[in-house]
Motif scaffolding. Sequence first.
Motif, PDB file in Angstrom:
ATOM      1  N   MET A 291     -10.343  12.704  -0.458  1.00  0.00           N
ATOM      2  CA  MET A 291     -11.722  12.307  -0.779  1.00  0.00           C
ATOM      3  C   MET A 291     -11.976  10.853  -0.415  1.00  0.00           C
ATOM      4  O   MET A 291     -11.156   9.984  -0.654  1.00  0.00           O
ATOM      5  CB  MET A 291     -11.958  12.489  -2.277  1.00  0.00           C
ATOM      6  CG  MET A 291     -12.328  13.892  -2.669  1.00  0.00           C
ATOM      7  SD  MET A 291     -14.106  14.129  -2.572  1.00  0.00           S
ATOM      8  CE  MET A 291     -14.663  13.227  -4.032  1.00  0.00           C
ATOM      9  N   ARG A 292     -13.131  10.607   0.105  1.00  0.00           N
ATOM     10  CA  ARG A 292     -13.495   9.249   0.481  1.00  0.00           C
ATOM     11  C   ARG A 292     -13.595   8.389  -0.787  1.00  0.00           C
ATOM     12  O   ARG A 292     -14.190   8.808  -1.785  1.00  0.00           O
ATOM     13  CB  ARG A 292     -14.842   9.299   1.177  1.00  0.00           C
ATOM     14  CG  ARG A 292     -15.340   7.950   1.615  1.00  0.00           C
ATOM     15  CD  ARG A 292     -16.801   7.992   1.946  1.00  0.00           C
ATOM     16  NE  ARG A 292     -17.057   8.774   3.136  1.00  0.00           N
ATOM     17  CZ  ARG A 292     -18.158   9.491   3.338  1.00  0.00           C
ATOM     18  NH1 ARG A 292     -19.085   9.555   2.411  1.00  0.00           N
ATOM     19  NH2 ARG A 292     -18.325  10.156   4.447  1.00  0.00           N
ATOM     20  N   PRO A 293     -12.996   7.196  -0.754  1.00  0.00           N
ATOM     21  CA  PRO A 293     -13.090   6.325  -1.933  1.00  0.00           C
ATOM     22  C   PRO A 293     -14.556   6.042  -2.264  1.00  0.00           C
ATOM     23  O   PRO A 293     -15.354   5.780  -1.358  1.00  0.00           O
ATOM     24  CB  PRO A 293     -12.382   5.040  -1.489  1.00  0.00           C
ATOM     25  CG  PRO A 293     -11.614   5.384  -0.264  1.00  0.00           C
ATOM     26  CD  PRO A 293     -12.248   6.590   0.345  1.00  0.00           C
ATOM     27  N   THR A 294     -14.889   6.082  -3.545  1.00  0.00           N
ATOM     28  CA  THR A 294     -16.298   5.952  -3.935  1.00  0.00           C
ATOM     29  C   THR A 294     -16.881   4.599  -3.539  1.00  0.00           C
ATOM     30  O   THR A 294     -18.075   4.476  -3.329  1.00  0.00           O
ATOM     31  CB  THR A 294     -16.471   6.125  -5.457  1.00  0.00           C
ATOM     32  OG1 THR A 294     -15.522   5.271  -6.092  1.00  0.00           O
ATOM     33  CG2 THR A 294     -16.241   7.549  -5.872  1.00  0.00           C
ATOM     34  N   ILE A 295     -15.992   3.609  -3.409  1.00  0.00           N
ATOM     35  CA  ILE A 295     -16.492   2.276  -3.056  1.00  0.00           C
ATOM     36  C   ILE A 295     -17.231   2.297  -1.710  1.00  0.00           C
ATOM     37  O   ILE A 295     -18.104   1.478  -1.446  1.00  0.00           O
ATOM     38  CB  ILE A 295     -15.332   1.261  -3.036  1.00  0.00           C
ATOM     39  CG1 ILE A 295     -15.877  -0.165  -2.968  1.00  0.00           C
ATOM     40  CG2 ILE A 295     -14.375   1.512  -1.884  1.00  0.00           C
ATOM     41  CD1 ILE A 295     -14.824  -1.224  -3.167  1.00  0.00           C
ATOM     42  N   LEU A 296     -16.896   3.288  -0.883  1.00  0.00           N
ATOM     43  CA  LEU A 296     -17.540   3.364   0.437  1.00  0.00           C
ATOM     44  C   LEU A 296     -18.863   4.124   0.419  1.00  0.00           C
ATOM     45  O   LEU A 296     -19.594   4.128   1.411  1.00  0.00           O
ATOM     46  CB  LEU A 296     -16.596   4.027   1.441  1.00  0.00           C
ATOM     47  CG  LEU A 296     -15.320   3.254   1.794  1.00  0.00           C
ATOM     48  CD1 LEU A 296     -14.452   4.080   2.730  1.00  0.00           C
ATOM     49  CD2 LEU A 296     -15.668   1.926   2.456  1.00  0.00           C
ATOM     50  N   ASN A 297     -19.149   4.767  -0.701  1.00  0.00           N
ATOM     51  CA  ASN A 297     -20.347   5.617  -0.731  1.00  0.00           C
ATOM     52  C   ASN A 297     -21.631   4.953  -0.254  1.00  0.00           C
ATOM     53  O   ASN A 297     -22.385   5.550   0.512  1.00  0.00           O
ATOM     54  CB  ASN A 297     -20.540   6.237  -2.114  1.00  0.00           C
ATOM     55  CG  ASN A 297     -19.524   7.340  -2.348  1.00  0.00           C
ATOM     56  OD1 ASN A 297     -18.804   7.736  -1.412  1.00  0.00           O
ATOM     57  ND2 ASN A 297     -19.441   7.832  -3.565  1.00  0.00           N
ATOM     58  N   PRO A 298     -21.896   3.720  -0.709  1.00  0.00           N
ATOM     59  CA  PRO A 298     -23.153   3.115  -0.240  1.00  0.00           C
ATOM     60  C   PRO A 298     -23.233   3.050   1.289  1.00  0.00           C
ATOM     61  O   PRO A 298     -24.296   3.257   1.863  1.00  0.00           O
ATOM     62  CB  PRO A 298     -23.120   1.698  -0.817  1.00  0.00           C
ATOM     63  CG  PRO A 298     -22.030   1.666  -1.828  1.00  0.00           C
ATOM     64  CD  PRO A 298     -21.162   2.850  -1.631  1.00  0.00           C
ATOM     65  N   LEU A 299     -22.106   2.796   1.932  1.00  0.00           N
ATOM     66  CA  LEU A 299     -22.123   2.666   3.390  1.00  0.00           C
ATOM     67  C   LEU A 299     -22.429   3.993   4.073  1.00  0.00           C
ATOM     68  O   LEU A 299     -22.967   4.030   5.172  1.00  0.00           O
ATOM     69  CB  LEU A 299     -20.774   2.143   3.888  1.00  0.00           C
ATOM     70  CG  LEU A 299     -20.436   0.723   3.456  1.00  0.00           C
ATOM     71  CD1 LEU A 299     -19.021   0.369   3.870  1.00  0.00           C
ATOM     72  CD2 LEU A 299     -21.421  -0.243   4.098  1.00  0.00           C
ATOM     73  N   PHE A 300     -22.059   5.072   3.403  1.00  0.00           N
ATOM     74  CA  PHE A 300     -22.279   6.379   4.018  1.00  0.00           C
ATOM     75  C   PHE A 300     -23.535   7.053   3.493  1.00  0.00           C
ATOM     76  O   PHE A 300     -23.772   8.222   3.754  1.00  0.00           O
ATOM     77  CB  PHE A 300     -21.049   7.270   3.834  1.00  0.00           C
ATOM     78  CG  PHE A 300     -19.907   6.819   4.704  1.00  0.00           C
ATOM     79  CD1 PHE A 300     -19.824   7.264   6.017  1.00  0.00           C
ATOM     80  CD2 PHE A 300     -18.952   5.932   4.238  1.00  0.00           C
ATOM     81  CE1 PHE A 300     -18.792   6.834   6.844  1.00  0.00           C
ATOM     82  CE2 PHE A 300     -17.915   5.490   5.055  1.00  0.00           C
ATOM     83  CZ  PHE A 300     -17.836   5.949   6.359  1.00  0.00           C
ATOM     84  N   SER A 301     -24.342   6.320   2.711  1.00  0.00           N
ATOM     85  CA  SER A 301     -25.622   6.898   2.316  1.00  0.00           C
ATOM     86  C   SER A 301     -26.566   6.748   3.509  1.00  0.00           C
ATOM     87  O   SER A 301     -26.324   5.948   4.406  1.00  0.00           O
ATOM     88  CB  SER A 301     -26.167   6.198   1.080  1.00  0.00           C
ATOM     89  OG  SER A 301     -26.469   4.863   1.391  1.00  0.00           O
ATOM     90  N   THR A 302     -27.620   7.543   3.506  1.00  0.00           N
ATOM     91  CA  THR A 302     -28.437   7.575   4.713  1.00  0.00           C
ATOM     92  C   THR A 302     -29.639   6.645   4.614  1.00  0.00           C
ATOM     93  O   THR A 302     -30.086   6.290   3.528  1.00  0.00           O
ATOM     94  CB  THR A 302     -28.939   8.995   5.026  1.00  0.00           C
ATOM     95  OG1 THR A 302     -29.702   9.436   3.910  1.00  0.00           O
ATOM     96  CG2 THR A 302     -27.783   9.937   5.265  1.00  0.00           C
ATOM     97  N   VAL A 303     -30.136   6.277   5.768  1.00  0.00           N
ATOM     98  CA  VAL A 303     -31.284   5.392   5.865  1.00  0.00           C
ATOM     99  C   VAL A 303     -32.487   6.009   5.149  1.00  0.00           C
ATOM    100  O   VAL A 303     -33.288   5.302   4.547  1.00  0.00           O
ATOM    101  CB  VAL A 303     -31.612   5.130   7.353  1.00  0.00           C
ATOM    102  CG1 VAL A 303     -32.850   4.277   7.491  1.00  0.00           C
ATOM    103  CG2 VAL A 303     -30.435   4.472   8.041  1.00  0.00           C
ATOM    104  N   THR A 304     -32.586   7.333   5.201  1.00  0.00           N
ATOM    105  CA  THR A 304     -33.717   7.995   4.551  1.00  0.00           C
ATOM    106  C   THR A 304     -33.731   7.761   3.048  1.00  0.00           C
ATOM    107  O   THR A 304     -34.765   7.875   2.413  1.00  0.00           O
ATOM    108  CB  THR A 304     -33.689   9.518   4.795  1.00  0.00           C
ATOM    109  OG1 THR A 304     -32.340   9.934   4.843  1.00  0.00           O
ATOM    110  CG2 THR A 304     -34.399   9.891   6.066  1.00  0.00           C
ATOM    111  N   ASP A 305     -32.561   7.436   2.471  1.00  0.00           N
ATOM    112  CA  ASP A 305     -32.510   7.176   1.034  1.00  0.00           C
ATOM    113  C   ASP A 305     -33.071   5.807   0.671  1.00  0.00           C
ATOM    114  O   ASP A 305     -33.276   5.515  -0.497  1.00  0.00           O
ATOM    115  CB  ASP A 305     -31.057   7.243   0.527  1.00  0.00           C
ATOM    116  CG  ASP A 305     -30.480   8.639   0.653  1.00  0.00           C
ATOM    117  OD1 ASP A 305     -31.289   9.588   0.731  1.00  0.00           O
ATOM    118  OD2 ASP A 305     -29.250   8.771   0.686  1.00  0.00           O
ATOM    119  N   LEU A 306     -33.287   4.950   1.653  1.00  0.00           N
ATOM    120  CA  LEU A 306     -33.749   3.601   1.352  1.00  0.00           C
ATOM    121  C   LEU A 306     -35.210   3.618   0.933  1.00  0.00           C
ATOM    122  O   LEU A 306     -36.025   4.335   1.498  1.00  0.00           O
ATOM    123  CB  LEU A 306     -33.602   2.696   2.576  1.00  0.00           C
ATOM    124  CG  LEU A 306     -32.179   2.328   2.982  1.00  0.00           C
ATOM    125  CD1 LEU A 306     -32.222   1.505   4.257  1.00  0.00           C
ATOM    126  CD2 LEU A 306     -31.498   1.555   1.862  1.00  0.00           C
TER     127      LEU A 306
END
Length: 702
Positions: free
Chosen positions: A1-16
């Motif tokens: 599983m991807r470390p949660t600390i990276l989640n913001p980086l892998f969130s999408t532009v559409t979420d902004l």
Amino acid sequence: MRPTILNPLFSTVTDLQGIGPKSAALIERIAGPQLWDVLRAQPYRVQQRTRIDAPSDLYEDQLVTLPLLILQHAAPRNPKAPYRVNALAGDIPVQLVFFNARNAWLEGQLPPRADRVVSGKLARFNGNWQMTHPDYMVPPEEIDSIPRTEPIYPLTQGLTSRVWNKALNAALEQAPTLPEWADPSLQQQQKWPGWQTSINALHFRADGAPEASTGPAPDQRLRTDALRRLAYDELLAQQLSLMIVRERGRRRGGTALSGDGSLSTEVRAALPFTLTDSQEEAIDAVRSDIGRNERMMRLIMGDVGSGKTMVALFSALVAVEAGAQVAIMAPTEILARQLHANLFDALHKVGVRVDILTGRDKAAARKPVLAGCAEGAIKVLIGTHALFQEGVSFRKLGLVIIDEQHRFGVHQRLALGQKGEAPHMLLMSATPIPRSLVLALYGDLDISKLLHKPAGRQPIKTIVKPQDQWGDVALALRRAIEAGDQAYWICPLVEETEVTRLTAAEDRHAMLQEMFGPRVGLVHGRMKGEEKDAVMRRFKAHDLDILVATTVVEVGVDVPNATVMVIEHAERFGLAQLHQLRGRIGRGNKASTCLLLYTAPLGETARSRLSIMRESNDGFVIAEEDLRLRGAGDVMGTRQSGLPDMNFATLPEHNDLLEIAQRDAQLTLNKIPDLAGSRGEALRTLLYLFEREQAIAFLEAG
Ligand code: ADP
Ligand code: MG
């Protein structure tokens, strides 16, 4: 599983917040869908806004930030005329000019008798100072919201820098502080800043000021260090994952496959030509590799037209003789079908069942193929990346061949390699790559070069001409067609929208039909797969004399009867690409001509590219020159000029980092083979960051 600390980086532009779906789509087009993609986009140039107190000749036509006292507004009677606002910089009059202005808004922004700071291009018109549509207009106390240093991004039409900066700011704000994965002594020695500081510096932001690039920009030294650090991260992630995958492949071993030569002998006897020495050597190398209990990882490098398909054929036969199945993967539908067509007869004649599977096949058509493959009746399965999708299983997959492998991402190559019991891997590439690049791309693998061309080939004559010299072009085409030959016509690759690109190809198609009649076809990237194939088939069958195309004919298409290649706006193509395109001709035994048309003025790099093309037909020479020229820094081309799958690292600039990364990866894996402990943890984060999680799956599978 991807470390949660990276989640913001892998969130999408559409979420902004504040980024609509339309803007998000544009951002996705130039960078990618995720915040991390936005962060990875590199500015191609930086512009300075000089802060001055008063206009002077020194600053004419420059970007300046200037304090003004606003005087009166002059709204035009005719709404098409410009709206003017008179102001004073000290005692020098400056006029602000607006077109299609909304009066009320301007009056609010620039109230008479107020002090304002404006920033924009300072111009002189009839002896008077002017600024048209200032980029910034703020009260004096907000002067620091106007950047001094502004990175410029290669934005696409419809995407304003305001929207882009909004996304970028949000991404920078959300960028987490990541654990340090770099070796401490290396980091100290190289004076590398941390990851977060580096990402900020990449975008000319001082650390901790993600709001806007207000304060002084990070100094150049810091930015250079930051860029090297980011490149190193990327190389380290890659070397590490390659080594993990390779190491595990070795540990699992491969299955020795040795054929009895029966099928090969039969097929060879039926060939209309003899194999070149290079082909024989490559086939021998493969035979000996896969006859051992160690997994083969071999790259066949052969210039366009050097006959790689034959190497694939005979390699496949060895595996089939040994009772194993073979998967052959091509990057596009067209190329997969062509491979199938080229190999079908040879294999069919000796009773080897071969079939094809592509993403386009409907479920009903797939079913028998999937079944035949699972039960082992299909010995050779050719296809696109559909081959490694769920649902495709082999009874005994012994060999995977990847044609034009540079067109695939590392992920795709790895995924296919995971099918079956560590199948032997044969990669084929028409882009000869220097050793340093091979290392960067694959780590250590074995290489066979096809240096000899098949006998009877005539060198291609390459002519470089200004675009407007139509006479010669028409003549060459006419001559070829009258001799029963065929021609490709490659249309400009323009940076504007898909639509304009299309128009260029369509216009040219119409014009050529007018000149040469109806036997002129058109194929472009916007067409559906079936339509494309249909046109290509007609060209192959010689129902068409001329094929107008965007670059979809770039790799692998084999029409030996084509002897003329016209490339419009050749100055816009890279060397490797030009060479690939040219490789579509000169495949039979007739003399061929390549016409490179350019539009003046030519930049220095473009000029060198074209003259190398004129002087050399040797893909290996061209590849070295290409790397040298691109290394010299094609500023606009940052995205293409790097390594595939890489954002920051480029060669030869980062040769030294590549070597360090390789050593570091090796030492690390010797010390902590399972990436345990805190540095191990940080390195896993690095692997996830660069989407090399397959390597982690390998680690965990042991
Ligand atoms: P590439 O290396 O670009 O994939 P291909 O395998 O498509 O090249 O081969 C190019 C052409 O050369 C094909 O038409 C093929 O049949 C022909 N060819 C391959 N090997 C030989 C050979 N030894 N002698 C003559 N022609 C050959
Ligand atoms: Mg090929």
